[in-house]
Design a protein around this motif. Sequence first.
Motif, PDB file in Angstrom:
ATOM      1  N   LEU A  28      36.702  35.611  43.418  1.00  0.00           N
ATOM      2  CA  LEU A  28      37.475  36.062  42.346  1.00  0.00           C
ATOM      3  C   LEU A  28      38.876  35.552  40.908  1.00  0.00           C
ATOM      4  O   LEU A  28      39.187  36.304  40.173  1.00  0.00           O
ATOM      5  CB  LEU A  28      39.438  36.012  43.136  1.00  0.00           C
ATOM      6  CG  LEU A  28      39.601  36.958  44.716  1.00  0.00           C
ATOM      7  CD1 LEU A  28      40.894  36.072  45.525  1.00  0.00           C
ATOM      8  CD2 LEU A  28      39.753  38.013  43.530  1.00  0.00           C
ATOM      9  N   TYR A  41      36.883  43.126  47.872  1.00  0.00           N
ATOM     10  CA  TYR A  41      38.249  42.254  47.331  1.00  0.00           C
ATOM     11  C   TYR A  41      39.534  42.751  47.822  1.00  0.00           C
ATOM     12  O   TYR A  41      40.666  42.423  48.457  1.00  0.00           O
ATOM     13  CB  TYR A  41      38.329  41.770  45.738  1.00  0.00           C
ATOM     14  CG  TYR A  41      37.699  41.283  45.371  1.00  0.00           C
ATOM     15  CD1 TYR A  41      37.364  39.853  45.905  1.00  0.00           C
ATOM     16  CD2 TYR A  41      36.761  41.644  44.468  1.00  0.00           C
ATOM     17  CE1 TYR A  41      36.079  38.911  45.341  1.00  0.00           C
ATOM     18  CE2 TYR A  41      34.923  40.916  44.070  1.00  0.00           C
ATOM     19  CZ  TYR A  41      34.940  39.849  44.500  1.00  0.00           C
ATOM     20  OH  TYR A  41      34.151  38.841  43.652  1.00  0.00           O
ATOM     21  N   LYS A  77      40.312  42.447  40.193  1.00  0.00           N
ATOM     22  CA  LYS A  77      39.741  41.982  41.326  1.00  0.00           C
ATOM     23  C   LYS A  77      40.567  41.484  41.887  1.00  0.00           C
ATOM     24  O   LYS A  77      40.826  41.739  43.279  1.00  0.00           O
ATOM     25  CB  LYS A  77      38.388  40.207  41.012  1.00  0.00           C
ATOM     26  CG  LYS A  77      37.302  41.189  40.562  1.00  0.00           C
ATOM     27  CD  LYS A  77      36.008  39.430  40.969  1.00  0.00           C
ATOM     28  CE  LYS A  77      34.890  40.013  39.992  1.00  0.00           C
ATOM     29  NZ  LYS A  77      34.629  38.847  39.719  1.00  0.00           N
ATOM     30  N   GLN A  78      42.076  40.681  41.383  1.00  0.00           N
ATOM     31  CA  GLN A  78      42.897  39.679  41.932  1.00  0.00           C
ATOM     32  C   GLN A  78      44.027  41.244  42.199  1.00  0.00           C
ATOM     33  O   GLN A  78      45.116  40.890  43.102  1.00  0.00           O
ATOM     34  CB  GLN A  78      43.519  38.846  41.240  1.00  0.00           C
ATOM     35  CG  GLN A  78      42.567  38.008  41.541  1.00  0.00           C
ATOM     36  CD  GLN A  78      43.172  36.539  40.350  1.00  0.00           C
ATOM     37  OE1 GLN A  78      44.262  37.029  39.077  1.00  0.00           O
ATOM     38  NE2 GLN A  78      42.580  35.611  39.906  1.00  0.00           N
TER      39      GLN A  78
END
Length: 181
Positions: A28, A41, A77-78
């Motif tokens: 991440l 993710y 991604k987060q």
Amino acid sequence: MRRFVLCCLTVLILGMSCLWSPAAQASLQDDRFDGNIFALYAGNGSLVPPRMPLSQAIAEHRPSLLVFYLDDSRDCKQFASVVSQLQAPYGRVVEFIPVNADTVQGDRPQDPAEAGFYYQGVVPQVVVFDQQGKVRLNQTGLVAYDAIDDALRSVLDLPARSQTETTRPRILNEINTELVQ
């Protein structure tokens, strides 16, 4: 005999090099391409590809959540888990339309029914549309779950969170980095 020994040594060396190669690591915390960010993710590969394009959602008067992302962006991604968490309560009544920003090329479309019309050149970007295709939220960066939830509640004429039981997103404490065969 000499050829046989050389072939065996070559196979042995190649085999050993495979054992010593570093394992692929998804993270991440970097801007590397690891694959589909929603599957990796957020544990939700159902978001990509979207069920319908924005033009169809607007034509069918469906509320929509448009998300511009890149698979090789740390922020995206987060943010993938936030989008996935929003799909749980709203996925049946709101069209989730993730668009890879790399596909928005060239001149900006002039048609407001095209997703590229809203792209601001920053990822992640979230745009919430009501049933008439009017923009109710347009923000870039790591937009908070609550901000998007408030916009969707407004679009769907749901009570404000202050009037209902608080729905908090679940905490993501583990990422599946295994490839199951």
